[in-house]
Design a protein around this motif. Structure first.
Motif, short mmCIF file in Angstrom:
data_model
loop_
_atom_site.label_atom_id
_atom_site.label_comp_id
_atom_site.label_asym_id
_atom_site.label_seq_id
_atom_site.Cartn_x
_atom_site.Cartn_y
_atom_site.Cartn_z
N HIS A 1 35.68 -5.78 -21.21
CA HIS A 1 36.76 -6.75 -21.31
C HIS A 1 36.82 -7.42 -19.87
O HIS A 1 37.18 -6.78 -18.93
CB HIS A 1 38.24 -6.55 -21.64
CG HIS A 1 39.05 -7.56 -21.90
ND1 HIS A 1 40.20 -7.56 -21.18
CD2 HIS A 1 39.28 -8.52 -22.92
CE1 HIS A 1 40.89 -9.02 -21.32
NE2 HIS A 1 40.29 -9.28 -22.38
N THR B 1 38.39 -10.51 -17.19
CA THR B 1 39.52 -11.39 -17.04
C THR B 1 39.07 -12.29 -15.77
O THR B 1 38.46 -11.97 -15.03
CB THR B 1 40.58 -10.86 -17.12
OG1 THR B 1 40.91 -9.92 -16.17
CG2 THR B 1 41.17 -10.18 -18.68
N HIS C 1 38.76 -2.39 -19.80
CA HIS C 1 38.94 -3.71 -19.01
C HIS C 1 38.21 -3.28 -17.73
O HIS C 1 38.22 -2.47 -17.00
CB HIS C 1 40.44 -3.80 -18.53
CG HIS C 1 41.32 -4.12 -19.77
ND1 HIS C 1 41.28 -5.11 -20.31
CD2 HIS C 1 41.80 -3.17 -20.70
CE1 HIS C 1 42.09 -5.15 -21.41
NE2 HIS C 1 42.58 -3.88 -21.56
#
Length: 107
Positions: free
Chosen positions: A56, A58, A85
């Motif tokens: 993930h 971001t 993440h």
């Protein structure tokens, strides 16, 4: 009095153990492999072992050596938490060195 002191030591030990458990859950693991494809905020990577991992990504993910965006075929290493993440993704150039790192003796 000695019983009270012993009880205090036990409480301190338990509190330290609980705080260490929380920090282990967020410890980063290193993922190395080739980017297969990007899907929304996820990068699918094929690891050296052949396993596929979804990372993930971001705005907070630090990208090292990536000029614009990752693309299929890029070799990367990533620091990933237990939830998948990615905290840091580093593009690796073909000789195995991270992008932007000059090997010793090359200057």
């Amino acid at each position: 009095m000695p019983i009270l002191f012993a009880l205090l030591l036990v409480l301190i030990t338990v509190a330290q153990a609980e705080s260490m458990e929380g920090s282990q859950a967020t410890a980063a693991a290193e993922v190395k492999g080739d980017v297969l494809y990007l899907e929304g905020e996820e990068v699918v990577v094929k690891e050296m072992s052949g396993n596929q991992r979804r990372l993930h990504v971001t705005k907070e993910t630090k990208m090292v050596g990536v000029i614009s965006t990752l693309k299929s075929g890029d070799k990367i290493t990533a620091q990933v938490d237990s939830d998948g993440h990615a905290h840091v993704i580093t593009l690796v150039i073909p000789d195995g060195n991270p992008a932007g790192v000059i090997p010793p003796g090359s200057r």
